[in-house]
Design a protein around this motif. Sequence first.
Motif: not given
Length: 433
Positions: A66-69, A77-90
């Motif tokens: 939850a913190l990463g998200e 500015a805009r949320l990236p699509a997967e798999p980049l989203n999960s990689l950056l959150a991690l």
Amino acid sequence: MSDRPAERASSARDEPLWRSLIHAAACVQGVRAGRTLDDGLAKARVQAGNPGAVHDLAAHALRHLALGEHLLAQGAARLPAEPLNSLLALVLTLLAAAPEKYSEHALVSQAVEAVAALPGGIRLKGFANAVLRGFLRERTNAISRAMRDPVCELGHPRWWLDRTIAQHPQQWRQVIEANNQPGPMTLRVNLRLTSRDALAERWASAGLESRPIGASGLILARARPVSGVPGFDEGLCSVQDEAAQRAAYLLDAQPGMRVLDACAAPGGKTGHILERADCDLIVLDSDPGRLALVRQNLVRLGLSAELKTADAAKLAQWWDGRPFQRILLDAPCSASGIVRRQPDIRWLRRPADIARLAGEQRNLLNQLWATLAPGGRLVYATCSVWKEEGREQIDAFLQRTPGASLIGEPLQLLPLSGDADNHDGFFYAILQK
């Protein structure tokens, strides 16, 4: 359930961090899509050069997901699509919640390498670099804003926090904080073959520090692959949390008794029952793949039982009509007591699951009660901290079942992580006919 170490020690195989980040992010992405962490790790064991590191990275990210998200949504500015989203959150969870583990600039560099290796990632390197370095510039304020949300601060869905506070008002924070720490690597000593002191001395001579817990447990100071634990391959010990070790003692099977171990996989409690008594043991599980794990455990321990693939609630599939003197019902449950070992559970469970699972538990209790001999003992167990799967389930059973009584008081164990109670959450009740 619960018969496994909390963290896998890292493999000796070398792999660049950026590759491990890609595999760990795939695990996180899978959990966000509704798949278990174990599913993702199974792929990592085949594909990754260092599956231990992948496990540790993914488990950390899920404890702080939850913190990463939140940080990603705040910094992009805009949320990236997967798999980049999960990689950056991690990566953001590592920068925010484990700053001592990696050099921040080295971690950002490795993260950008990971992005470049993703399909179409070359064009996204600049975006990823900007998000991560932007977080580093604003770290204090960004984390402060995120921590105003209890979900970010405590790392659990809001409904989970509300339920824990309502059901355990005095200890809820201890439970939640324990969930956010890796559980220890606890092993059960096979007292049929050795003593706890003897095995601890053998470990000490090999450089493994341990301390006793419970009646027959040892906690390693540092987790490691079981292949590196002296005596494991010889059957002198088994990985099993101390709370789970209590099942066999409460069951109290005696030599020659006819005993049922229902919903048995992966077989930690099965082995413990047989280590304590030579009994006629029937072992059930509905999943043939998981039942194979029970067989492997028994082979390693040099023990034997009759294994059957069957739904324990469907008596016609497996029961021959002969009653049991002892039954262990380790019922399917929410697994809310083993979140420190399975950090994905908090994100995969939904409130409606609790009622559904309670219904399955009710049916199993009703059906298996018919197979218990008069004077026999049924131990009901769940690795849960929820009352619907514990005390409330047992109270309802006693009200609707003539001739059923309790031996002693039900036991609700909570995962509190103190020296004497560094165990998972479990519920036990001993029923007698």
